[in-house]
Design a protein around this motif. Structure first.
Motif, PDB file in Angstrom:
ATOM      1  N   PHE A  41      36.067  35.235  29.373  1.00 52.34           N
ATOM      2  CA  PHE A  41      37.159  34.262  29.216  1.00 52.34           C
ATOM      3  C   PHE A  41      38.490  34.830  29.702  1.00 52.34           C
ATOM      4  N   VAL A  42      38.699  36.135  29.499  1.00 50.17           N
ATOM      5  CA  VAL A  42      39.932  36.750  29.991  1.00 50.17           C
ATOM      6  C   VAL A  42      39.973  36.717  31.511  1.00 50.17           C
TER       7      VAL A  42
ATOM      8  N   ARG B  81      38.407  34.658  33.485  1.00 51.87           N
ATOM      9  CA  ARG B  81      38.567  33.274  33.929  1.00 51.87           C
ATOM     10  C   ARG B  81      40.016  32.817  33.808  1.00 51.87           C
ATOM     11  N   ALA B  82      40.671  33.195  32.690  1.00 50.44           N
ATOM     12  CA  ALA B  82      42.070  32.800  32.494  1.00 50.44           C
ATOM     13  C   ALA B  82      42.988  33.479  33.510  1.00 50.44           C
TER      14      ALA B  82
ATOM     15  N   ALA C 141      42.644  32.078  37.074  1.00 49.90           N
ATOM     16  CA  ALA C 141      43.410  30.841  37.251  1.00 49.90           C
ATOM     17  C   ALA C 141      44.897  31.137  37.369  1.00 49.90           C
ATOM     18  N   LYS C 142      45.386  32.087  36.560  1.00 48.43           N
ATOM     19  CA  LYS C 142      46.803  32.447  36.587  1.00 48.43           C
ATOM     20  C   LYS C 142      47.200  33.060  37.928  1.00 48.43           C
TER      21      LYS C 142
ATOM     22  N   THR D  99      35.142  31.613  39.513  1.00 48.49           N
ATOM     23  CA  THR D  99      34.653  30.596  38.582  1.00 48.49           C
ATOM     24  C   THR D  99      33.144  30.463  38.727  1.00 48.49           C
TER      25      THR D  99
ATOM     26  N   TRP E 294      48.477  42.461  30.273  1.00 46.86           N
ATOM     27  CA  TRP E 294      48.682  41.009  30.261  1.00 46.86           C
ATOM     28  C   TRP E 294      50.132  40.671  30.586  1.00 46.86           C
TER      29      TRP E 294
END
Length: 261
Positions: free
Chosen positions: A35-36, A38-39, A42-43, A49, A189
């Motif tokens: 999930f990290v 994937r996030a 996108a960022k 994906t 992050w």
């Protein structure tokens, strides 16, 4: 002195099959990493994906397992495994090296980027950020297992670990979980949120992890079969100092490349 919680390393067992906290931490690490990644993909506007992301994780899992195991045999117990080469493959008996796992992931991710035409530094930025979560969880797993304990201490939070003698010791696993997990993830992050130049989070991981590991090794008991090495340093420190140097040099290179016309 604090009381060691004495958590059973086995969560539950069904016949010969045992589900352990350490294995669960690895599983959670890879799940959260999904999930990290994937996030952050996108960022940072990179197309990681679906099946592409699953393939990348598969490459990384292989890199962690193969690199971590072979790194342990090479860096930490080479004299034993050179006499018993078939036991290199006995991963269920334990023995994994972070530095070997890191090299394994770098090789695996580089092959992935080469085949799929992804920018390697940007993919590296994303992977190391996700990896910091797994590092923190892995150290918690070490703490639950009562392994890789710290040196003898008189600090109020010292603990008596099973199998480590009657004297209280630093809970160095928790130090590493905090620094290499929570703090490292927060910094990386933040760099992504600031849209740092490609490669800066990647090399910052090297510099920060290496620095944190060097510091914590002053509180962690060195491996019994290795002890203290050159100039009183531990193997963890000797392997981490080059990481700091590579990290700092890489950050300077990436920033200089951006500001040059």
């Amino acid at each position: 002195m604090l009381t060691y919680p004495q958590i059973d390393p086995v969560i539950f067992s069904v016949g010969p099959l045992a589900v352990r906290w350490y294995g669960l931490m690895y599983l959670l690490g890879f799940l959260i990493a999904y999930f990290v990644i994937r996030a952050l993909a996108a960022k940072r506007n990179i197309g990681l994906t679906g099946d592409t992301l699953s393939d990348l994780l598969f490459y990384c899992v292989l890199g962690v397992i193969l690199g971590g195991r072979f790194g342990y045999t090479l860096f930490y117990n080479f004299s034993y495994y050179i006499r018993h080469p078939l036991e290199i493959f006995a991963v269920w008996e334990g023995g994994m090296s972070f530095h070997g796992g890191l090299l394994g992931v770098i090789v695996a991710a580089s092959l992935f980027c080469l085949r799929r035409k992804f920018p390697p530094l940007l993919v590296g930025d994303i992977l190391v950020t996700a990896a910091s979560i797994g590092l923190g969880l892995g150290r918690i797993g070490n703490f639950i297992n009562g392994e890789l304990w710290g040196r003898v201490t008189d600090v109020p939070w010292g603990m008596v670990f099973p199998g480590a003698g009657p004297e209280p010791r630093h809970p160095s696993q928790l130090y590493e979980a905090f620094l290499e997990g929570a703090v490292l993830f927060a910094v990386l992050w933040w760099l992504h949120s600031r849209k740092a130049p490609h490669g800066v989070p990647f090399f910052s991981f090297f510099a920060l992890y290496g620095g944190f590991r060097v510091i914590v090794e002053f509180f962690r008991q060195p491996d019994a079969h290795l002890g203290f090495l050159w100039a009183g340093a531990t193997m963890g420190q000797l392997l981490s100092i080059p990481m700091v140097l590579i990290g700092v040099a890489g950050i300077l290179y990436c920033r200089r490349r951006i500001i040059q016309p």
